[in-house]
Design an enzyme around this catalytic site. Sequence first.
Site, PDB file in Angstrom:
ATOM      1  N   ASN A 173      50.373  39.183  36.819  1.00 49.52           N
ATOM      2  CA  ASN A 173      51.687  38.766  37.302  1.00 49.52           C
ATOM      3  C   ASN A 173      51.626  37.274  37.589  1.00 49.52           C
ATOM      4  O   ASN A 173      50.576  36.639  37.444  1.00 49.52           O
ATOM      5  CB  ASN A 173      52.127  39.587  38.521  1.00 49.52           C
ATOM      6  CG  ASN A 173      51.194  39.445  39.719  1.00 49.52           C
ATOM      7  OD1 ASN A 173      50.610  38.387  39.954  1.00 49.52           O
ATOM      8  ND2 ASN A 173      51.066  40.511  40.496  1.00 49.52           N
ATOM      9  N   GLY A 195      58.139  41.174  37.587  1.00 48.40           N
ATOM     10  CA  GLY A 195      58.902  42.169  38.329  1.00 48.40           C
ATOM     11  C   GLY A 195      60.252  42.447  37.699  1.00 48.40           C
ATOM     12  O   GLY A 195      60.355  42.686  36.488  1.00 48.40           O
ATOM     13  N   GLN A 210      43.822  42.777  41.217  1.00 54.22           N
ATOM     14  CA  GLN A 210      43.381  42.566  42.591  1.00 54.22           C
ATOM     15  C   GLN A 210      41.901  42.232  42.726  1.00 54.22           C
ATOM     16  O   GLN A 210      41.433  41.891  43.808  1.00 54.22           O
ATOM     17  CB  GLN A 210      43.712  43.786  43.455  1.00 54.22           C
ATOM     18  CG  GLN A 210      43.054  45.080  43.026  1.00 54.22           C
ATOM     19  CD  GLN A 210      43.943  45.940  42.162  1.00 54.22           C
ATOM     20  OE1 GLN A 210      44.670  45.437  41.296  1.00 54.22           O
ATOM     21  NE2 GLN A 210      43.919  47.238  42.398  1.00 54.22           N
ATOM     22  N   ASP A 266      50.808  49.099  36.214  1.00 55.42           N
ATOM     23  CA  ASP A 266      49.952  49.966  35.402  1.00 55.42           C
ATOM     24  C   ASP A 266      50.772  50.680  34.331  1.00 55.42           C
ATOM     25  O   ASP A 266      50.315  50.856  33.199  1.00 55.42           O
ATOM     26  CB  ASP A 266      49.243  50.983  36.286  1.00 55.42           C
ATOM     27  CG  ASP A 266      48.251  50.338  37.246  1.00 55.42           C
ATOM     28  OD1 ASP A 266      47.720  49.261  36.925  1.00 55.42           O
ATOM     29  OD2 ASP A 266      48.016  50.918  38.328  1.00 55.42           O
TER      30      ASP A 266
END
Length: 311
Positions: free
Chosen positions: A192, A222, A169, A253
């Site tokens: 990702n 995912g 992020q 994480d």
Amino acid sequence: MQIYISGSLAFDRIMTFPDKFSNHILPDKLHILNVCFLVDGLEEKFGGTGGNIAYNLSLLGEKPVLLSQVGRDFAAYDTWLQEHGIGAEGIRTVEQEFTAGAYITTDQADNQITGFNPGAMKYPCQFDMTTIDSADALGIISPGNLGDMMDHPRYYRENAIPFIFDPGQQIPAFSGEQLVQALDGAEILITNDYELEMILKATGMTKAEVVERVAYLITTLGEKGSVVNCKGQETHVSAVPVSSVVDPTGAGDAFRAGLLKGLAMEKTVAEAARLGSVCAAYAVEHKGTQEHRFSFQKFTKRYEASFGPLE
């Protein structure tokens, strides 16, 4: 192998509003917005990318060193980390600040309003990197203080210490040039699929050009698993089936912790990513990022059910 984790330590303070925000916001008055939501109590959870990775590694039998920064309110979190064998030798306390904190309010329609106070995370951790034994160390740089996220890769690179770069992020906070500098020479760049696109856009590089700058590129997908890319040669690693998807927060994480454990066991990167898939499955099945539990024996059985013997 000693694992060093650069990343945030934070409190997640979660509140639930027993109604919909939309019922209390007047669309024609947004220019003078002034609202108050009466919530049903507050839950405080331990979080932060560094803390989450370290917690999962402790379940896997590792005792990582956290390189982070906290504030004057850290005592309860410190006790929790010590209970899991995670020391504070790499954590800087900034007395004039609070530990980083996310204040999250969720309504009945699953809309969220979040405020984030970086607090102590504004300051570098100031860990003496020269104390690291370069012959037996592995580092990961996860989202946290921006200075640390630039300085730690540079030190690892200059001292031939393998490291994983995991910007997450914090990608928007870097310039394209800074991202290139930080990821250059990483053993693994992990993101990702959305974050990878952000890196490509910010740096102006193609995926092939990124792959040339790192030994491995791992892209998590995912429920579709992950892809390990080594100089254009891709290996797909499947996700591990879960009993129920309770909360995907923290799964990334957990995946990174399993990956690090696999590398510490001298597995190939693709094999280590399989351990990441197993660890992520445990996180998904529980609400919160440090609420799940497992023994390494149970972890091994779950691994072998999906991938075969863990030798």
